[in-house]
Write a protein that holds these residues in place. Structure first.
Motif, PDB file in Angstrom:
ATOM      1  N   PRO A  22       0.852  -1.281  -0.083  1.00 64.91           N
ATOM      2  CA  PRO A  22      -0.151  -0.213   0.008  1.00 64.91           C
ATOM      3  C   PRO A  22       0.803   1.141  -0.013  1.00 64.91           C
ATOM      4  O   PRO A  22       1.000   2.024   1.115  1.00 64.91           O
ATOM      5  N   ARG A  23       1.555   1.422  -1.058  1.00 64.62           N
ATOM      6  CA  ARG A  23       2.494   2.508  -1.239  1.00 64.62           C
ATOM      7  C   ARG A  23       2.084   3.958  -1.150  1.00 64.62           C
ATOM      8  O   ARG A  23       2.104   4.601   0.065  1.00 64.62           O
ATOM      9  N   GLU A 169      12.229 -15.218   4.945  1.00 67.03           N
ATOM     10  CA  GLU A 169      10.827 -15.266   5.174  1.00 67.03           C
ATOM     11  C   GLU A 169      10.783 -14.047   6.172  1.00 67.03           C
ATOM     12  O   GLU A 169      10.933 -13.612   7.061  1.00 67.03           O
ATOM     13  N   LEU A 170       9.609 -13.406   5.574  1.00 61.62           N
ATOM     14  CA  LEU A 170       8.697 -12.500   6.181  1.00 61.62           C
ATOM     15  C   LEU A 170       7.697 -12.573   7.046  1.00 61.62           C
ATOM     16  O   LEU A 170       6.893 -13.340   6.547  1.00 61.62           O
ATOM     17  N   PRO A 171       7.538 -11.916   8.205  1.00 64.93           N
ATOM     18  CA  PRO A 171       6.263 -12.214   8.831  1.00 64.93           C
ATOM     19  C   PRO A 171       4.883 -11.537   8.509  1.00 64.93           C
ATOM     20  O   PRO A 171       4.910 -10.690   7.567  1.00 64.93           O
ATOM     21  N   THR A 172       3.720 -12.132   8.912  1.00 62.18           N
ATOM     22  CA  THR A 172       2.556 -11.318   8.604  1.00 62.18           C
ATOM     23  C   THR A 172       2.650 -10.267   9.374  1.00 62.18           C
ATOM     24  O   THR A 172       2.956 -10.267  10.686  1.00 62.18           O
ATOM     25  N   CYS A 173       2.151  -8.954   8.955  1.00 61.85           N
ATOM     26  CA  CYS A 173       2.127  -7.893   9.829  1.00 61.85           C
ATOM     27  C   CYS A 173       1.013  -6.623   9.268  1.00 61.85           C
ATOM     28  O   CYS A 173       0.810  -6.800   8.114  1.00 61.85           O
ATOM     29  N   THR A 174       0.825  -5.879   9.862  1.00 57.90           N
ATOM     30  CA  THR A 174      -0.214  -5.085   9.599  1.00 57.90           C
ATOM     31  C   THR A 174       0.212  -3.464   9.854  1.00 57.90           C
ATOM     32  O   THR A 174       0.702  -3.270  11.094  1.00 57.90           O
ATOM     33  N   ASP A 175       0.147  -2.792   8.768  1.00 60.58           N
ATOM     34  CA  ASP A 175       0.395  -1.336   9.037  1.00 60.58           C
ATOM     35  C   ASP A 175      -0.531  -0.727   9.968  1.00 60.58           C
ATOM     36  O   ASP A 175      -1.570  -0.725   9.678  1.00 60.58           O
ATOM     37  N   PRO A 176       0.144  -0.046  11.135  1.00 63.57           N
ATOM     38  CA  PRO A 176      -0.796   0.464  12.176  1.00 63.57           C
ATOM     39  C   PRO A 176      -1.424   1.938  11.455  1.00 63.57           C
ATOM     40  O   PRO A 176      -2.392   2.515  12.072  1.00 63.57           O
ATOM     41  N   THR A 177      -0.817   2.494  10.624  1.00 63.25           N
ATOM     42  CA  THR A 177      -1.232   3.629  10.042  1.00 63.25           C
ATOM     43  C   THR A 177      -2.526   3.459   8.935  1.00 63.25           C
ATOM     44  O   THR A 177      -3.668   4.001   8.905  1.00 63.25           O
ATOM     45  N   THR A 178      -2.268   2.535   7.792  1.00 61.31           N
ATOM     46  CA  THR A 178      -3.112   2.228   6.716  1.00 61.31           C
ATOM     47  C   THR A 178      -4.108   0.970   7.022  1.00 61.31           C
ATOM     48  O   THR A 178      -4.913   0.757   6.509  1.00 61.31           O
ATOM     49  N   GLN A 180      -3.316  -1.925   6.162  1.00 68.30           N
ATOM     50  CA  GLN A 180      -3.118  -2.742   5.188  1.00 68.30           C
ATOM     51  C   GLN A 180      -2.137  -3.952   5.780  1.00 68.30           C
ATOM     52  O   GLN A 180      -1.182  -3.693   6.772  1.00 68.30           O
ATOM     53  N   THR A 181      -2.383  -5.091   5.524  1.00 69.09           N
ATOM     54  CA  THR A 181      -1.837  -6.402   6.130  1.00 69.09           C
ATOM     55  C   THR A 181      -0.967  -6.953   5.075  1.00 69.09           C
ATOM     56  O   THR A 181      -1.512  -7.257   3.742  1.00 69.09           O
ATOM     57  N   MET A 182       0.281  -7.446   5.242  1.00 71.37           N
ATOM     58  CA  MET A 182       1.105  -8.175   4.429  1.00 71.37           C
ATOM     59  C   MET A 182       1.244  -9.671   5.283  1.00 71.37           C
ATOM     60  O   MET A 182       1.286  -9.962   6.356  1.00 71.37           O
ATOM     61  N   SER A 191      11.262  -4.652   1.252  1.00 67.16           N
ATOM     62  CA  SER A 191      10.202  -4.189   0.848  1.00 67.16           C
ATOM     63  C   SER A 191       8.899  -4.118   1.869  1.00 67.16           C
ATOM     64  O   SER A 191       7.887  -3.727   1.838  1.00 67.16           O
ATOM     65  N   THR A 192       9.295  -4.799   2.979  1.00 67.20           N
ATOM     66  CA  THR A 192       8.542  -4.726   4.329  1.00 67.20           C
ATOM     67  C   THR A 192       8.198  -3.126   4.555  1.00 67.20           C
ATOM     68  O   THR A 192       7.219  -2.765   5.399  1.00 67.20           O
ATOM     69  N   LEU A 193       9.028  -2.191   4.170  1.00 67.05           N
ATOM     70  CA  LEU A 193       8.600  -0.603   4.684  1.00 67.05           C
ATOM     71  C   LEU A 193       7.599  -0.245   3.867  1.00 67.05           C
ATOM     72  O   LEU A 193       6.850   0.802   4.283  1.00 67.05           O
ATOM     73  N   GLN A 194       7.007  -0.893   2.875  1.00 68.06           N
ATOM     74  CA  GLN A 194       5.812  -0.508   2.108  1.00 68.06           C
ATOM     75  C   GLN A 194       4.603  -0.720   3.245  1.00 68.06           C
ATOM     76  O   GLN A 194       3.651   0.036   3.044  1.00 68.06           O
ATOM     77  N   TYR A 195       4.834  -1.515   4.328  1.00 75.50           N
ATOM     78  CA  TYR A 195       3.746  -1.443   5.230  1.00 75.50           C
ATOM     79  C   TYR A 195       4.080  -0.737   6.797  1.00 75.50           C
ATOM     80  O   TYR A 195       3.520  -1.248   7.478  1.00 75.50           O
TER      81      TYR A 195
END
Length: 565
Positions: A22-23, A169-178, A180-182, A191-195
């Motif tokens: 969610p850039r 391996e990247l973990p499941t995480c949710t952007d606290p601002t948007t 959006q969940t990865m 690439s995780t900084l997108q979230y």
């Protein structure tokens, strides 16, 4: 001292799979004041970026912003400002939540280490950043990731670079601002900084097993303003160098870099080392070391006007977690950082190998686990030679390579007299990421004291197991009768999945092999003032379409002005 279990989390959706991020959605949520465009997500954009990240492709993204972070914390140590200026500086700081970074454990004196994830974003979400250069089409990845570990007693610090193109391996995480969940998947860690920074913190914690207490992200143009405010940073280059991609051009020797020249130096990946991001991390460490020496030198920050300009530029440049989102909080951190002398600050780059499935990416090598373990165990690596920390209580073998937890098979034998103890501990080790072939059995005879036995040449594996179970170093024994690491559970450990600290002997967990921790990590300390950035001897650049070395490019471009006198 801190002990961290190396748990593995998340599952991959497929090697090289990229989850669209969610850039622009994040910038919309943060408001127009941050300069973001209110546009939708561009699915697959990161996949297109990743496909072209080979060494030969020019990168026009910043690897520089991390320098501004160190400046910002150091300057606040000595900043004496009035109430109006204080409110102004305080209002500059942007704070976001930190979720998923893990937590520290206090040592015997109630002290805890500090681990700060420093991030440089490659986003171009305002006119000033776009004017400097690079992609201005939106998107945000972590162009620089450095984990700064400050020891519990504040006597030493380690700065570990995690190469941005590390696949893991990247973990499941949710952007606290948007919001959006990865989903968990395998991809480049940047690439995780997108979230959001919190997602990157969670990924670094999962990769290393080291808790991340805080994050600090700095914007692109802040580097220029802050390097100007500090009056420049002296750096040395080993030969003439011209990198047409970052525009860095310097003659052999020492130069004081300000503004754009500092930015060009920190961005250059083709000018140094092997022409990749790995070589660039080393030149960044040289720059940061010099900046630390500059800030600590007498009279550097005695001019009130220059001091305010630097503090203003620093706070404007920062996005931090809510644990650091005020001047008093930053001052407290800066005070802790300022206690560490330059010769006790170690810089290192996480050891890597080329990804066998993607030549433009890297994966952690087995040696990286020793570096992770040393930081998780709060060990100093700052003796310069990479030798064992004086805080260690055992003598590890420096010749033994690190072995990933998944490749360590553990036999747990129950001598405690309590039914089921061995199977419980064996399953806990498997859950932590050790080999699923690990097993349990009854010990031949009862045991009053818990111990860890290992075959000759397997001491490092035994230390890793002991750390995971918090078994003291004094309980390790070399034993030629065993073929694998064997834990004998004694009657002094009748319950629980970690060994009780009151169980006799030293309460300190088995130490990491500190010498192996820095092997192959290009380590250095901040007091090494004569260190020069090594100009690449490979054909990493081209002029007029002709591949050549950066030194040849310098000679072939007499009409291009030098970045600094």
């Amino acid at each position: 001292m801190t002990d961290v279990s190396h748990r593995r989390g998340g599952s991959a959706t497929g090697e090289g799979t990229t989850v669209p991020g969610p850039r622009r959605a994040r910038r919309a949520a943060q408001g127009a004041g941050r300069g973001g465009r209110q546009a939708g997500i561009r699915p697959g954009a990161e996949g297109r970026r990743a496909a072209g990240r080979g060494r030969a492709r020019p990168r026009k993204r910043s690897a520089a912003k991390i320098a501004a972070i160190t400046t910002s914390t150091a300057v606040l140590v000595v900043a004496g400002v009035g109430a109006a200026l204080y409110e102004h500086l305080n209002g500059n700081i942007n704070g976001l939540p930190l979720i998923g970074g893990g937590s520290e454990k206090a040592d015997a004196f109630g002290r805890t280490p500090i681990n700060i994830l420093m991030l440089g974003s490659d986003g171009r979400d305002n006119a000033a950043d776009c004017k400097i250069g690079g992609d201005c089409g939106g998107g945000e990845n972590a162009d620089v990731e450095m984990l700064v570990h400050v020891s519990a007693d504040r006597s030493n610090a380690t700065v570990m670079s995690v190469p941005r193109d590390t696949k893991t391996e990247l973990p499941t995480c949710t952007d606290p601002t948007t919001h959006q969940t990865m989903q968990a998947h395998v991809d480049r860690i940047n690439s995780t900084l997108q979230y959001g920074p919190s997602c990157t913190a969670a990924a670094v914690h999962q990769l290393t097993g080291i808790p991340v207490d805080h994050f600090m992200k700095v914007d692109f143009s802040g580097v220029v303003n802050m390097s100007d405010a500090i009056g420049g940073v002296p750096v040395c280059v080993s030969n003439n160098v011209y990198d047409p991609y970052s525009h860095l051009k310097l003659s052999k020797g020492t130069h004081t870099l300000k503004g754009m020249s500092a930015l060009e130096f920190l961005r250059s990946r083709h000018g140094f080392g092997d022409g990749s991001d790995l070589g660039r991390t080393v030149s960044q460490h040289i720059f940061l070391s010099s900046m630390i020496r500059t800030l600590k030198s007498a009279g550097t920050l005695t001019d009130p006007t220059a001091l305010y300009g630097l503090a203003n530029a620093a706070t404007k440049a920062l996005t931090v977690d809510t644990g650091l989102d005020s001047i008093p909080k930053l001052l407290g951190l800066a005070t802790d950082l300022n206690k560490v002398p330059s010769n006790r600050i170690t810089f290192a780059t996480m050891q890597t190998l080329q990804d066998p499935r993607d030549s433009s990416a890297v994966v952690p090598s087995s040696a990286a686990q020793n570096l992770f373990n040393a930081l998780a165990d709060d060990q100093s690596l700052s003796n310069g030679s990479g030798g064992k920390s004086s805080t260690a209580t055992a003598t590890p073998s420096p010749a033994q390579p690190a072995v990933p937890d998944l490749q360590i098979t553990v036999q747990v034998n129950n001598g405690s007299g309590v039914t089921g103890r061995a199977s419980q501990i064996a399953q806990d080790l498997i859950d932590q990421g050790f080999s699923p072939n690990s097993g349990s059995a009854n010990a031949p005879v009862p045991a009053s004291a818990t111990s860890v036995h290992y075959a000759p040449g397997r001491q490092a594996e035994a230390q890793t197991v002991a750390r995971a179970l918090q078994i003291p170093a004094s309980r390790l024994q070399q034993d030629s009768s065993v073929s694998q690491v064997t834990v004998v559970v004694g009657s002094d450990w009748s319950s629980g999945s970690t060994f009780p600290s009151s169980g006799g002997g030293s309460s300190r967990p088995a130490p990491a092999d500190a010498k192996a921790a820095v092997a192959g990590a290009n380590s250095s300390t901040a007091d090494q003032s004569k260190q020069c950035a090594q100009v690449s001897t490979f054909d990493t650049v081209s002029v007029g379409g002709v591949p050549m070395t950066p030194t040849q490019a310098y000679a072939d471009s007499p009409n291009v002005p030098n970045s600094a006198p």
